[in-house]
Design an enzyme around this catalytic site. Structure first.
Site, PDB file in Angstrom:
ATOM      1  N   TYR A 151       0.869  -1.180   0.000  1.00  0.00           N
ATOM      2  CA  TYR A 151       0.000   0.000   0.000  1.00  0.00           C
ATOM      3  C   TYR A 151       0.897   1.217   0.000  1.00  0.00           C
ATOM      4  O   TYR A 151       1.868   1.284   0.762  1.00  0.00           O
ATOM      5  CB  TYR A 151      -0.888  -0.016   1.248  1.00  0.00           C
ATOM      6  CG  TYR A 151      -1.747   1.209   1.423  1.00  0.00           C
ATOM      7  CD1 TYR A 151      -2.922   1.382   0.686  1.00  0.00           C
ATOM      8  CD2 TYR A 151      -1.398   2.205   2.341  1.00  0.00           C
ATOM      9  CE1 TYR A 151      -3.710   2.505   0.861  1.00  0.00           C
ATOM     10  CE2 TYR A 151      -2.187   3.328   2.519  1.00  0.00           C
ATOM     11  CZ  TYR A 151      -3.347   3.473   1.779  1.00  0.00           C
ATOM     12  OH  TYR A 151      -4.120   4.592   1.946  1.00  0.00           O
ATOM     13  N   ASP A 246       9.444   2.815  -1.180  1.00  0.00           N
ATOM     14  CA  ASP A 246       8.504   3.509  -0.298  1.00  0.00           C
ATOM     15  C   ASP A 246       8.896   3.151   1.131  1.00  0.00           C
ATOM     16  O   ASP A 246       8.575   2.067   1.626  1.00  0.00           O
ATOM     17  CB  ASP A 246       7.080   3.056  -0.616  1.00  0.00           C
ATOM     18  CG  ASP A 246       6.055   3.685   0.319  1.00  0.00           C
ATOM     19  OD1 ASP A 246       6.472   4.283   1.329  1.00  0.00           O
ATOM     20  OD2 ASP A 246       4.848   3.558   0.049  1.00  0.00           O
ATOM     21  N   LYS A 274       5.557   9.524   8.146  1.00  0.00           N
ATOM     22  CA  LYS A 274       5.436   9.049   9.524  1.00  0.00           C
ATOM     23  C   LYS A 274       6.532   9.603  10.453  1.00  0.00           C
ATOM     24  O   LYS A 274       6.441  10.729  10.891  1.00  0.00           O
ATOM     25  CB  LYS A 274       5.373   7.519   9.547  1.00  0.00           C
ATOM     26  CG  LYS A 274       4.129   6.992   8.771  1.00  0.00           C
ATOM     27  CD  LYS A 274       3.912   5.528   8.957  1.00  0.00           C
ATOM     28  CE  LYS A 274       2.812   4.978   8.054  1.00  0.00           C
ATOM     29  NZ  LYS A 274       1.463   5.132   8.516  1.00  0.00           N
TER      30      LYS A 274
HETATM   31  N1  HOZ Z   1      -2.707   3.809   6.270  1.00  0.00           N
HETATM   32  C1  HOZ Z   1      -2.516   3.571   7.656  1.00  0.00           C
HETATM   33  C2  HOZ Z   1      -2.283   2.134   7.934  1.00  0.00           C
HETATM   34  N2  HOZ Z   1      -1.322   1.478   7.156  1.00  0.00           N
HETATM   35  C3  HOZ Z   1      -3.693   3.986   8.482  1.00  0.00           C
HETATM   36  C4  HOZ Z   1      -3.658   5.402   8.816  1.00  0.00           C
HETATM   37  C5  HOZ Z   1      -4.714   5.828   9.846  1.00  0.00           C
HETATM   38  O1  HOZ Z   1      -5.802   5.299   9.896  1.00  0.00           O
HETATM   39  O2  HOZ Z   1      -4.418   6.739  10.571  1.00  0.00           O
END
Ligand code: HOZ
Length: 436
Positions: A151, A246, A274
């Site tokens: 992802y 990524d 992050k």
């Molecule tokens: N895309 C995030 C997990 N891989 C989730 C982000 C969120 O819900 O804060």
């Protein structure tokens, strides 16, 4: 057999009912809604400190989600909070350059040698979306290879066979995406060099880049097999395509210089997010200087943002990277995560459960499947009903693990022996109650 404790959360239940009338599904990002674990009221948080989060009903939980990755120093580290506070006193956002941007850029480039220059954005999604535009601009080609179960944020061309919430909700490809866009994204199974070679043989002249989470985190934590990343590097070299790592999740988490430093593979472009924002919204993309020279205003690949490089994000990110330089930080993170994962595997053996654990630095997954797990299809063999029972059993005992088999769990510098012991005790108690 023990009975499963249930935490009463009346304030959270009420808040979720209200949220559902105001926000789609009651949340602002899908995996937070706990649909992945059979529904129920998600955590509504009041505060967080160190390894602990506290919900609005006053329950504490040991947190292995850590804001989905950023909180590697634990929540609300006093020096990070102070850096943000001090910076905020001088203004929240300027839309003009600041020296803080230079300082964070230098800190990133020092740690990621393959990033010769860097552009800050406001999220991981934005970083990857921009990186693939850059790959297309630089190569003059259209197609992109990505991997099933990886992802990379929610840009149109990347929601094809994606992991994280897309996999969790069983959505093969998101609605609302033009087939013309989707058809430019080619996919291969993770760890399958032959499948990638077949795509290069079929479309090689038109492949702008190969995009990968070099350690996957969005189908749970799945490690690259020996030679896989190197094989991708060589194929990209042979066909003149760009290799894009990524490292939004893995950057500063598995090593100060990410997976690329740990495994000694230099990508052409890297994306970060992050931890780089220390809990504030920051993303970044960067790479070889000749490639980055295509980014406007130096070049003609346009990308912009009002909040890009905003001072609060820069200050929180910079302080976080500085604190991570303390001696032995990554060695200790890795050693503690190994202890935790070994303890979990031991309990699975004791309760005769099929399992496979994967861990690198401060990220890990416990899969309830027979080993080995090398790709998305392997992760999909998880017994979802059992996973749900396990998740809720742990949550009701004060342990918050990733609420989906398609998410990695994380540790921080605050997850030490006492936290590991508490987690393993809760796990033993949970397994006693759910394993018949
Ligand atoms: N895309 C995030 C997990 N891989 C989730 C982000 C969120 O819900 O804060």
């Amino acid at each position: 057999m023990t009975t499963t404790p249930t935490r009463q959360r009346p304030l959270s239940d009420a808040a979720f009912e209200t949220a559902k009338t105001l926000l789609p599904g009651g949340v602002n990002s899908p995996v937070r809604a706990f649909k992945s674990v059979g529904g129920g009221t998600p955590l509504f948080l009041q505060k967080a400190k160190g390894a602990t989060i506290t919900d609005i009903d006053g329950h504490d939980y040991l947190d292995y989600v850590l804001s989905w990755g950023p909180a590697i120093l634990g929540h609300a580290h006093p020096q990070v909070v102070e850096a943000v506070r001090e910076t905020a006193l001088n203004g929240l956002s300027f839309g003009c350059p600041t020296v803080l941007e230079n300082l964070l850029a230098k800190a990133v480039i020092d740690r990621f040698p393959a990033m010769e220059t860097v552009r800050f954005v406001s999220s991981g999604t934005e970083a990857v979306m921009s990186a693939i535009r850059l790959a297309r601009a630089f190569t003059g080609r259209k197609k992109l290879i990505k991997f099933e179960g990886c992802y990379h944020g929610h840009a149109d061309s990347l929601l094809v066979k994606a992991g994280s919430g897309v996999a969790t909700l069983g959505i093969p490809d998101s609605a609302g995406i033009s087939p013309l866009v989707a058809q430019e994204t080619l996919t291969a199974p993770f760890n399958d060099l032959e499948a990638v070679m077949a795509l290069f043989e079929a479309y090689g002249d038109d492949i702008a880049g190969v995009l990968i989470e070099p350690v996957a985190g969005n189908m749970g934590c799945v490690l690259p097999m020996n030679g896989f990343l190197q094989g991708l590097r060589e194929m990209c070299n042979a066909y003149g395509s760009l290799l894009i790592f990524d490292e939004v999740m893995t950057g500063f988490r598995v090593h100060s210089g990410g997976v690329q430093t740990l495994y000694n593979i230099a990508p052409d472009i890297t994306t970060l997010g992050k931890i780089i924002g220390g809990g504030m919204p920051v993303g970044a993309y960067g790479g070889r200087a000749d490639i980055m020279a295509n980014v406007a205003p130096q070049g003609t690949m346009y990308q912009a943002g009002t909040l890009s490089g905003n001072p609060l994000g820069m200050a929180a990110g910079l302080k976080t990277l500085q604190l991570l330089e303390a001696p032995n930080t990554y060695e200790t993170l890795d050693a503690n995560a190994k202890k935790l994962v070994a303890g979990m595997a031991g309990l699975c053996e004791q309760f005769k459960l099929p399992h496979s654990t994967q861990q690198v630095g401060a990220m890990f997954s416990l899969f309830f499947v027979e080993a080995p797990v090398h790709n998305f299809a392997d992760v999909c063999k998880t017994d979802r009903a059992f996973f749900n029972q396990f998740f809720w059993g742990m949550l009701n005992r004060g342990i918050y693990l990733a609420p989906s088999p398609f998410e990695a769990s994380f540790t921080s510098v605050c997850h030490q022996q006492a936290e590991i012991d508490a987690t393993l005790n809760a796990m033993e108690d949970t397994l006693r109650s759910v394993v018949i």
